[in-house]
Design a protein around this motif. Structure first.
Motif, mmCIF file in Angstrom:
data_model
loop_
_atom_site.group_PDB
_atom_site.id
_atom_site.type_symbol
_atom_site.label_atom_id
_atom_site.label_comp_id
_atom_site.label_asym_id
_atom_site.label_seq_id
_atom_site.Cartn_x
_atom_site.Cartn_y
_atom_site.Cartn_z
ATOM 1 N N ASP A 3 0.829 -1.214 0.000
ATOM 2 C CA ASP A 3 0.000 0.000 0.000
ATOM 3 C C ASP A 3 0.859 1.258 0.000
ATOM 4 O O ASP A 3 0.556 2.212 -0.707
ATOM 5 N N LEU A 4 1.910 1.243 0.785
ATOM 6 C CA LEU A 4 2.812 2.395 0.824
ATOM 7 C C LEU A 4 3.424 2.653 -0.550
ATOM 8 O O LEU A 4 3.455 3.780 -1.029
ATOM 9 N N SER A 5 3.873 1.588 -1.207
ATOM 10 C CA SER A 5 4.559 1.747 -2.492
ATOM 11 C C SER A 5 3.610 2.154 -3.626
ATOM 12 O O SER A 5 4.066 2.629 -4.656
ATOM 13 N N LYS A 6 2.310 2.001 -3.422
ATOM 14 C CA LYS A 6 1.360 2.438 -4.448
ATOM 15 C C LYS A 6 1.396 3.950 -4.648
ATOM 16 O O LYS A 6 1.030 4.434 -5.707
ATOM 17 N N SER A 7 1.882 4.660 -3.637
ATOM 18 C CA SER A 7 1.940 6.119 -3.756
ATOM 19 C C SER A 7 3.232 6.606 -4.413
ATOM 20 O O SER A 7 3.371 7.797 -4.681
ATOM 21 N N PHE A 8 4.165 5.701 -4.693
ATOM 22 C CA PHE A 8 5.413 6.108 -5.348
ATOM 23 C C PHE A 8 5.114 6.536 -6.789
ATOM 24 O O PHE A 8 4.176 6.039 -7.410
ATOM 25 N N PRO A 9 5.920 7.436 -7.342
ATOM 26 C CA PRO A 9 5.694 7.903 -8.718
ATOM 27 C C PRO A 9 5.749 6.752 -9.736
ATOM 28 O O PRO A 9 6.448 5.759 -9.527
ATOM 29 N N LYS A 10 5.021 6.930 -10.815
ATOM 30 C CA LYS A 10 4.971 5.897 -11.865
ATOM 31 C C LYS A 10 6.350 5.591 -12.446
ATOM 32 O O LYS A 10 6.632 4.463 -12.833
ATOM 33 N N GLU A 11 7.219 6.595 -12.505
ATOM 34 C CA GLU A 11 8.554 6.349 -13.072
ATOM 35 C C GLU A 11 9.396 5.436 -12.184
ATOM 36 O O GLU A 11 10.434 4.934 -12.613
ATOM 37 N N GLU A 12 8.947 5.181 -10.953
ATOM 38 C CA GLU A 12 9.655 4.269 -10.049
ATOM 39 C C GLU A 12 9.106 2.841 -10.124
ATOM 40 O O GLU A 12 9.597 1.950 -9.435
ATOM 41 N N LEU A 13 8.111 2.620 -10.970
ATOM 42 C CA LEU A 13 7.433 1.324 -11.009
ATOM 43 C C LEU A 13 8.393 0.162 -11.200
ATOM 44 O O LEU A 13 8.280 -0.866 -10.523
ATOM 45 N N TYR A 14 9.348 0.276 -12.096
ATOM 46 C CA TYR A 14 10.240 -0.840 -12.401
ATOM 47 C C TYR A 14 11.556 -0.779 -11.635
ATOM 48 O O TYR A 14 12.454 -1.570 -11.882
ATOM 49 N N SER A 15 11.659 0.152 -10.710
ATOM 50 C CA SER A 15 12.882 0.217 -9.908
ATOM 51 C C SER A 15 12.504 0.156 -8.434
ATOM 52 O O SER A 15 12.341 -0.929 -7.885
ATOM 53 N N LEU A 16 12.336 1.266 -7.800
ATOM 54 C CA LEU A 16 12.096 1.298 -6.364
ATOM 55 C C LEU A 16 10.835 0.533 -5.960
ATOM 56 O O LEU A 16 10.864 -0.275 -5.028
ATOM 57 N N THR A 17 9.745 0.752 -6.657
ATOM 58 C CA THR A 17 8.481 0.104 -6.293
ATOM 59 C C THR A 17 8.599 -1.411 -6.349
ATOM 60 O O THR A 17 8.267 -2.112 -5.381
ATOM 61 N N ASP A 18 9.070 -1.929 -7.469
ATOM 62 C CA ASP A 18 9.221 -3.386 -7.601
ATOM 63 C C ASP A 18 10.216 -3.945 -6.593
ATOM 64 O O ASP A 18 9.998 -4.997 -6.004
ATOM 65 N N GLN A 19 11.312 -3.249 -6.393
ATOM 66 C CA GLN A 19 12.359 -3.736 -5.496
ATOM 67 C C GLN A 19 11.888 -3.804 -4.048
ATOM 68 O O GLN A 19 12.132 -4.795 -3.364
ATOM 69 N N ILE A 20 11.208 -2.767 -3.589
ATOM 70 C CA ILE A 20 10.766 -2.753 -2.195
ATOM 71 C C ILE A 20 9.662 -3.777 -1.954
ATOM 72 O O ILE A 20 9.597 -4.406 -0.902
ATOM 73 N N ARG A 21 8.815 -3.967 -2.944
ATOM 74 C CA ARG A 21 7.775 -5.003 -2.823
ATOM 75 C C ARG A 21 8.402 -6.391 -2.802
ATOM 76 O O ARG A 21 8.021 -7.245 -2.005
ATOM 77 N N ARG A 22 9.342 -6.621 -3.693
ATOM 78 C CA ARG A 22 9.979 -7.940 -3.772
ATOM 79 C C ARG A 22 10.727 -8.264 -2.493
ATOM 80 O O ARG A 22 10.546 -9.328 -1.900
ATOM 81 N N SER A 23 11.563 -7.337 -2.028
ATOM 82 C CA SER A 23 12.370 -7.632 -0.840
ATOM 83 C C SER A 23 11.501 -7.787 0.410
ATOM 84 O O SER A 23 11.748 -8.677 1.223
ATOM 85 N N SER A 24 10.478 -6.948 0.546
ATOM 86 C CA SER A 24 9.628 -7.047 1.741
ATOM 87 C C SER A 24 8.850 -8.354 1.754
ATOM 88 O O SER A 24 8.693 -8.977 2.802
ATOM 89 N N ARG A 25 8.393 -8.803 0.598
ATOM 90 C CA ARG A 25 7.679 -10.085 0.525
ATOM 91 C C ARG A 25 8.614 -11.262 0.752
ATOM 92 O O ARG A 25 8.213 -12.296 1.296
ATOM 93 N N SER A 26 9.847 -11.107 0.346
ATOM 94 C CA SER A 26 10.818 -12.191 0.505
ATOM 95 C C SER A 26 11.161 -12.464 1.963
ATOM 96 O O SER A 26 11.561 -13.574 2.298
ATOM 97 N N VAL A 27 10.998 -11.459 2.820
ATOM 98 C CA VAL A 27 11.288 -11.666 4.242
ATOM 99 C C VAL A 27 10.421 -12.804 4.773
ATOM 100 O O VAL A 27 10.933 -13.803 5.295
#
Length: 112
Positions: A3-27
């Protein structure tokens, strides 16, 4: 984190947004895998180590989100503290792995 990452800018979709979602889920995914491998202490510790690494990576992405002003200091502090607690628990579990990996004779009998 999703939910937090949904507010990140669209230009971050394939970098910060994907990375933070992936790493947080991997925990949690790695903790689940560790639990499934607790019969083998080294495998258990290895998966917990992976989980710790993913938690630390998530903290790094949170630092980027803060630096880019996608989250505020309060959000960062809360989430960073939660990840510090998770990391602390993982370190304790790894340090006491024999407690998590020991199976009583009843556990073995129930599986047969």
């Amino acid at each position: 984190m999703y939910d937090l990452s949904k507010s990140f800018p669209k230009e971050e979709l394939y970098s910060l947004t994907d990375q933070i979602r992936r790493s947080s889920r991997s925990v949690s995914a790695n903790i689940s895998e560790a639990w499934g491998k607790r019969k083998y202490e080294r495998s258990f510790i290895a998966k917990l180590t992976d989980s710790e690494g993913e938690a630390r990576e998530t903290q790094t992405w949170l630092q980027f989100a803060l630096a880019c002003e996608y989250i505020n200091t309060e959000e960062f502090g809360k989430l960073n503290n939660e990840y510090n607690q998770i990391i602390g628990m993982l370190v304790i579990m790894m340090g006491q792995s024999e407690k998590w990996c020991s199976f009583s004779s009843l556990d073995t009998e129930q599986k047969d």
